[in-house]
Scaffold this active site. Sequence first.
Site, short mmCIF file in Angstrom:
data_model
loop_
_atom_site.label_atom_id
_atom_site.label_comp_id
_atom_site.label_asym_id
_atom_site.label_seq_id
_atom_site.Cartn_x
_atom_site.Cartn_y
_atom_site.Cartn_z
CB CYS A 51 0.21 53.95 56.32
SG CYS A 51 -0.43 55.49 57.00
CB CYS A 60 -0.66 54.15 61.15
SG CYS A 60 -1.37 53.24 59.77
CB CYS A 99 -4.49 54.73 56.14
SG CYS A 99 -3.42 53.46 56.78
CB CYS A 138 -4.79 56.10 59.60
SG CYS A 138 -3.06 56.51 59.37
#
Lengths: 258, 293
Positions: free
Chosen positions: B240, B243, B265, B271
Amino acid sequence: MTDDPVLTVTGLAKAYGRRVACRDVSFELWPGEVLAVVGESGSGKTTLLNCLGGLVPPDAGRVRFRRRSGEVIDLVAASEALRRAILRAEWGFVRQNPRDGLRFGVSAGANVGEPLMAIGGRHYGHIRGSASEWLDAVEIDPARMDDLPSSFSGGMQQRLQIARNLVTHPAIVLMDEPTGGLDVSVQARLLDLIRRLVREAGVAAIVVTHDLGVARLLADRMLVMRQGCVVEAGLTDQLLDDPQHAYTQLLVSSVLTV
Amino acid sequence: MTADGYNFGYLDEQTKRMIRRAILKGVAIPGYQVPFGSREMPLPYGWGTGGIQITAAVIGPGDTLKVIDQGADDTTNAVSIRNFFVRMCDVATTERTAEASIIQTRHRIPERKLAPGQILVYQVPIPEPLRWLEPRETETRKMHALREYGVMHVKLYEDISVKGRVSTAYDYPVLVNGRYIMRPSPIPKFDTPKMHRMAALQLFGAGREKRIYAVPPYTDVVPLDFEDHPFTIETWDQACALCGATTSFLDEVILDDRGRRMFVCSDTDFCQERREAGHRGDGGPNPLEEAAE
């Protein structure tokens, strides 16, 4: 073992309202035997087959089937779940119109593999292997197994139906006019194939036809039906060469000889 | 205070009782589709009328509601349904998966493992798994009753023979409690394993098709497959961009018309929580920088 009939039908009857389609039909079928049911249109042949094949519930009568395990089941009285399970695993039904007997939305291989998956086959490679073998057995090039049935000719569709019905090694195969709608040379090859496969697989078959030639070629025994009744029954050659009932005599004498 | 002239949860009490009876029957027979008298709702079929009716039937003043659409709390469908329940029930809402007692969802199961006592409500467009293989409703009911499911594998077979793999990527058919085959609603197959022995109660509502079904907590939910072609889920070779998560379902976001994109995400709460905990992704390509070139 082979002294016992695989199928014993007694007093089978079916009426659609007041129109009687089958009246008191009784016969026995032995393992590996081919029985032809002949008669004119509307004589109740197809209704008889549909009653046996579970498509139409009969009004009366018993259809006793001897399973592989030796157990004898009355299919008419059995629960729907058991009846459908037996028909799926131990019977085959080749329909007159391939559109009724095949799934046209999926490939030839899936059509042949479906009965295997229906009885619990969960290995893709094995299912595909059997499908390929059976396509070969019915003289369809296994290279075409991923093609849709609609891309096949009428004769190929009919052979595909036969492969689909024999893949589970059934004890009984029902065939409704298997050569209907095919031209004469294709008919002859198909009959040859059916005769060979039925002999090799040792299945018993009930073949409904209006064509006495088909009956002569395929069948060991014959039933002649008229207006829902069996008017004559006997060995095919005997019955065709020396018909006793007036209607059978008419039927035999109506065949054109070229 | 709820809106004047409306009953708590919009539906009248008799309707709620009818729906609760259907839910109880569904819970008693996991995966079985229970018919119910679906009501006209103040939004069109296909917008979540089935899920809303279930939520309305089970929600109480003490509940905390979370609504997600494609994993996100801030999309139109999620915001509208959340506002609807705020007006009709005056209940607390949250975006935190852990704090919600009822989660109504469309197309996703939250990444965070659900806890006992939580209820997950799915919006279902088409409940019948056999629909495309057998168009007759009378026949499909009989097939369910007699457990004649061989035809389900025909579809998987066809996928493998034509495309080399099972191409069904969402709404993947599952066998519930070893008995009924069920459509899990259009969740990605990535989420299918989460349904297996889930601690939360899972309720499914199909408003247009007038069917409710359920998976009680800790029930077996097994995706259909072949022995030599086992069930697999999607994987990504990116993390992602926000994150840095590598274990969540990622959405592809197109940034411009020159092929640049980023993966983030799909579960916004998951997230967010990770970012609050200090996790960072690589940020993806910066759209402003590139645009300035």
